[in-house]
Design an enzyme around this catalytic site. Structure first.
Site, PDB file in Angstrom:
ATOM      1  N   LYS A  88       0.971  -2.540  14.108  1.00 56.85           N
ATOM      2  CA  LYS A  88       1.790  -2.903  12.951  1.00 56.85           C
ATOM      3  C   LYS A  88       2.972  -3.689  13.469  1.00 56.85           C
ATOM      4  O   LYS A  88       3.337  -3.575  14.640  1.00 56.85           O
ATOM      5  CB  LYS A  88       2.289  -1.640  12.233  1.00 56.85           C
TER       6      LYS A  88
HETATM    7  P1  NAD Z   1       4.579  -5.345  -1.755  1.00 57.79           P
HETATM    8  O1  NAD Z   1       5.685  -5.982  -1.060  1.00 57.79           O
HETATM    9  O2  NAD Z   1       3.549  -6.191  -2.409  1.00 57.79           O
HETATM   10  O3  NAD Z   1       5.130  -4.311  -2.846  1.00 57.79           O
HETATM   11  C1  NAD Z   1       6.075  -3.340  -2.521  1.00 57.79           C
HETATM   12  C2  NAD Z   1       6.575  -2.713  -3.805  1.00 57.79           C
HETATM   13  O4  NAD Z   1       7.417  -1.601  -3.487  1.00 57.79           O
HETATM   14  C3  NAD Z   1       7.390  -3.663  -4.665  1.00 57.79           C
HETATM   15  O5  NAD Z   1       7.053  -3.476  -6.017  1.00 57.79           O
HETATM   16  C4  NAD Z   1       8.822  -3.201  -4.399  1.00 57.79           C
HETATM   17  O6  NAD Z   1       9.714  -3.507  -5.468  1.00 57.79           O
HETATM   18  C5  NAD Z   1       8.606  -1.707  -4.259  1.00 57.79           C
HETATM   19  N1  NAD Z   1       9.722  -1.026  -3.607  1.00 57.79           N
HETATM   20  C6  NAD Z   1      10.410  -1.400  -2.506  1.00 57.79           C
HETATM   21  N2  NAD Z   1      11.410  -0.547  -2.274  1.00 57.79           N
HETATM   22  C7  NAD Z   1      11.333   0.401  -3.238  1.00 57.79           C
HETATM   23  C8  NAD Z   1      12.098   1.544  -3.532  1.00 57.79           C
HETATM   24  N3  NAD Z   1      13.137   1.906  -2.772  1.00 57.79           N
HETATM   25  N4  NAD Z   1      11.748   2.305  -4.599  1.00 57.79           N
HETATM   26  C9  NAD Z   1      10.708   1.947  -5.377  1.00 57.79           C
HETATM   27  N5  NAD Z   1       9.953   0.877  -5.148  1.00 57.79           N
HETATM   28  C10 NAD Z   1      10.262   0.104  -4.087  1.00 57.79           C
HETATM   29  O7  NAD Z   1       3.885  -4.374  -0.671  1.00 57.79           O
HETATM   30  P2  NAD Z   1       2.416  -3.767  -0.693  1.00 57.79           P
HETATM   31  O8  NAD Z   1       1.558  -4.620   0.154  1.00 57.79           O
HETATM   32  O9  NAD Z   1       2.004  -3.448  -2.074  1.00 57.79           O
HETATM   33  O10 NAD Z   1       2.630  -2.416   0.129  1.00 57.79           O
HETATM   34  C11 NAD Z   1       3.071  -1.224  -0.485  1.00 57.79           C
HETATM   35  C12 NAD Z   1       2.676  -0.029   0.373  1.00 57.79           C
HETATM   36  O11 NAD Z   1       1.254  -0.025   0.561  1.00 57.79           O
HETATM   37  C13 NAD Z   1       3.265  -0.018   1.784  1.00 57.79           C
HETATM   38  O12 NAD Z   1       3.461   1.309   2.183  1.00 57.79           O
HETATM   39  C14 NAD Z   1       2.157  -0.634   2.615  1.00 57.79           C
HETATM   40  O13 NAD Z   1       2.243  -0.284   3.981  1.00 57.79           O
HETATM   41  C15 NAD Z   1       0.950   0.013   1.952  1.00 57.79           C
HETATM   42  N6  NAD Z   1      -0.319  -0.683   2.179  1.00 57.79           N
HETATM   43  C16 NAD Z   1      -0.480  -1.997   1.875  1.00 57.79           C
HETATM   44  C17 NAD Z   1      -1.712  -2.594   2.056  1.00 57.79           C
HETATM   45  C18 NAD Z   1      -1.986  -4.013   1.657  1.00 57.79           C
HETATM   46  O14 NAD Z   1      -3.159  -4.429   1.698  1.00 57.79           O
HETATM   47  N7  NAD Z   1      -1.020  -4.801   1.230  1.00 57.79           N
HETATM   48  C19 NAD Z   1      -2.784  -1.851   2.594  1.00 57.79           C
HETATM   49  C20 NAD Z   1      -2.585  -0.506   2.886  1.00 57.79           C
HETATM   50  C21 NAD Z   1      -1.351   0.064   2.671  1.00 57.79           C
END
Ligand code: NAD
Length: 424
Positions: free
Chosen positions: A110
Site C-alpha cells: 500500500k
Molecule cells: P474515495 O476517495 O472514493 O471515497 C472516500 C469517501 O470517504 C468519500 O466519500 C469521503 O468524503 C469519505 N470520508 C473521508 N473522510 C471521512 C470522514 N472523516 N467521515 C466520513 N466520511 C469520510 O475512496 P474509496 O476508494 O471509496 O475508499 C474508501 C474505503 O474503501 C477505504 O478504506 C479504502 O481503503 C477501501 N477500499 C477501496 C477499494 C477501491 O477499489 N477503491 C478497494 C478496497 C477497499
C-alpha cells in the site's frame, strides 16, 4: 505489539491484535509468524513539486511492501493527510491477507502521499502524482509491485502514474508494461467492471448473507459511511434489490431520511458538489445521530477506526459489511459480537477491488479484453467461494468471521513458506 507507535491510535496495532488472535487459535508456526508480523520493504520518498505560482512545495510519499511470497506486491495508493507509515503498514498487511484469502497470486502493499488533494489545482495534482511515480521509480513494476486506486485516487491518477512509469522505460519495454497499475481508464487497458468492483463485491456478499440468514433484502434499510467509489457503488447496487438507503455520511457531513435517499440522484449531486452536503436541501445530522440510525445494514466505506469501544454501542443494525479497510478496531469487534451484530470483515467484504484488479492485470498480460458479464461472473464465483470458506471455518472453529478469514489466509501463507523454505 507490532511496529506501530503513531500518536493517534495505531492502525497497525489493530492489525497485529487481529493477527495475534488468529495466529494463537490456529497455532501458526512460530517462525512463519515472525516473518508475517513484519513488513518486507518500507519506502519513504520526499520530493519537490512546482506549484502553479512558481514556488516549490515538498511532499512525503510512502510505499510499504508487506509480503510477496504469493506473487507481486499489490495494493492501492491513498492521497490523504492521514497517510503515514503506521497507516500504510496496516493497509499493506491487510492486502496480503486479502489476496491470500481470495486465492489470487498477489502479495500485499500500500502507499500514498500525505496531503489534502482538494487544496491543489488539477495541474498541481498531476505534477504531484507524476513526481511521486518518478520518485518511486523501479520500486513499482508490472511483475513486481502494482498500485491501484484508493481514497482520493482514481483512474485518472492511475493514467498519470502509468504514463510516467512508461516514460522511464526503454521504448521496447513500454507496451508490455501497462499492467504496472490497475484501475486504469478502460481506454488505456483498464477492465470493464473495475470501477464498481469493490461495491459490486460487497453487494454479492450481502446477497449471500441474506440468503443464509433468511433475510429479505426487499424493503430492508441500510446506511453508508463514505460515498466515494466504494460506498457510492455499494449504495447504488443495493437499490435494485428493493433496499432503502436511510442515512449517509461523508467528509462533508451526514444526511438522513427514513423514507429513503435515492443513491443514483445522490451520486449525481456528489459528482458536482464533492460531497453529500446540500443534497435535496436535507438538514445535516451529527456523527452520533448518524451512527445511531436504526437500519438493517451498515456499510462503513470511508476510513479506519470508525467502530470502536466508544462508538460500537451506538450501532442498531443486523449486519456490518466492511467496505473500508479497518473500519472496526478490536474493541469495537468485541462489542459487535456481544450485540449479536453479524460482520462481513474487510479482507473478505471489500476484496472485489483487488480481484478485478487481478483480472485487469491478466487481461493486460494476455492482450485480452473481457466482457462485463465475464468479469462480474468470475468476481461473484470467487467471492462466494471465499465467503463459504470463512463461514464454514467460523462455524467449525467457533470463532468470529474476521478471525476465521485470517486463519484461512494465514494457513495458505504458512503452507507456501513451508514448501519454499527460507533462503539460504
Ligand atoms: P474515495 O476517495 O472514493 O471515497 C472516500 C469517501 O470517504 C468519500 O466519500 C469521503 O468524503 C469519505 N470520508 C473521508 N473522510 C471521512 C470522514 N472523516 N467521515 C466520513 N466520511 C469520510 O475512496 P474509496 O476508494 O471509496 O475508499 C474508501 C474505503 O474503501 C477505504 O478504506 C479504502 O481503503 C477501501 N477500499 C477501496 C477499494 C477501491 O477499489 N477503491 C478497494 C478496497 C477497499
Amino acid at each position: 505489539m507490532g511496529q506501530g507507535g503513531a500518536q493517534r491510535p495505531s492502525v497497525y496495532d489493530n492489525v497485529m491484535r487481529q493477527f495475534d488472535k488468529a495466529a494463537d487459535l490456529m497455532k501458526l508456526d512460530p517462525d512463519i509468524r515472525k516473518i508475517l508480523a513484519t513488513t518486507k520493504n518500507e519506502i519513504i520518498v520526499h520530493f519537490p513539486v512546482k506549484m502553479d505560482d512558481g514556488t516549490i512545495e515538498m511532499f512525503s510519499g510512502y510505499r510499504v511492501q508487506h509480503n510477496d511470497v504469493l506473487g507481486p506486491y499489490k495494493g492501492g495508493l491513498r492521497f490523504h493527510p492521514s497517510v503515514d507509515l503506521d497507516e500504510v503498514r496496516a493497509l499493506a498487511t491487510w492486502m496480503t491477507w486479502k489476496s491470500a484469502l481470495v486465492d489470487i497470486p498477489f502479495g500485499g502493499a500500500k502507499g500514498g502521499i500525505q496531503f489534502e488533494p482538494a487544496e491543489y489545482s488539477p495541474r498541481e495534482l498531476e505534477r504531484i502524482t507524476r513526481r511521486f511515480a518518478f520518485s518511486l521509480g523501479c520500486s513499482i513494476g508490472p511483475e513486481y509491485d502494482i498500485p491501484a486506486p484508493d481514497v482520493n485516487t482514481n483512474p485518472q491518477i492511475m493514467a498519470w502514474i502509468l504514463d510516467t512509469y512508461l516514460s522511464m522505460m526503454p521504448p521496447q519495454e513500454r507496451n508490455r508494461s501497462v499492467h504496472v497499475v490497475t484501475g486504469k481508464p478502460v481506454g488505456l487497458g483498464g477492465s470493464l467492471g473495475r470501477d464498481k468492483a469493490t461495491g459490486q463485491g460487497i453487494v454479492y456478499l450481502i446477497e449471500q448473507w441474506a440468503k443464509d440468514s433468511d433475510f429479505d433484502l426487499h424493503g430492508a434499510t441500510y446506511t453508508v459511511q463514505g460515498f466515494g467509489n466504494v460506498g457510492g457503488w455499494a449504495a447504488r447496487l443495493l437499490k435494485p434489490h428493493g433496499a432503502r438507503l436511510v442515512a449517509v455520511e461523508d467528509a462533508t457531513g451526514a444526511i438522513a431520511n427514513p423514507e429513503g435517499i435515492d443513491p443514483d440522484k445522490l451520486a449525481e449531486h456528489v459528482k458536482v458538489h464533492r460531497g453529500v452536503r446540500g443534497y435535496a436541501r436535507m438538514d445535516l445530522i451529527d456523527h452520533e445521530t448518524f451512527l445511531s440510525t436504526s437500519a438493517d445494514l451498515f456499510i462503513p466505506a470511508a476510513l479506519e477506526n470508525q467502530i470502536t469501544a466508544e462508538t460500537a454501542s451506538l450501532l442498531d443494525v443486523k449486519l456490518v459489511a466492511e467496505g473500508a479497510n479497518g473500519p472496526t478496531d478490536p474493541d469495537g469487534d468485541l462489542i459487535l459480537e456481544e450485540k449479536g451484530i453479524d460482520l462481513l470483515p474487510d479482507v473478505l467484504c471489500n476484496a472485489g477491488g483487488v480481484i478485478v484488479s487481478y483480472y485487469e492485470w491478466l487481461q493486460n498480460k494476455r492482450s485480452e479484453f473481457w466482457e462485463l458479464e465475464e468479469v462480474d461472473g468470475k468476481l461473484q464465483r470467487r467471492l462466494l467461494v471465499a465467503y463459504g470458506r470463512v463461514r464454514d471455518t467460523a462455524r467449525r472453529v467457533g470463532t468470529d468471521w474476521r478471525t476465521a478469514a485470517y486463519m484461512i489466509a494465514l494457513s495458505r501463507l504458512e503452507r507456501v513458506y513451508k514448501e519454499r523454505g527460507i533462503f539460504p
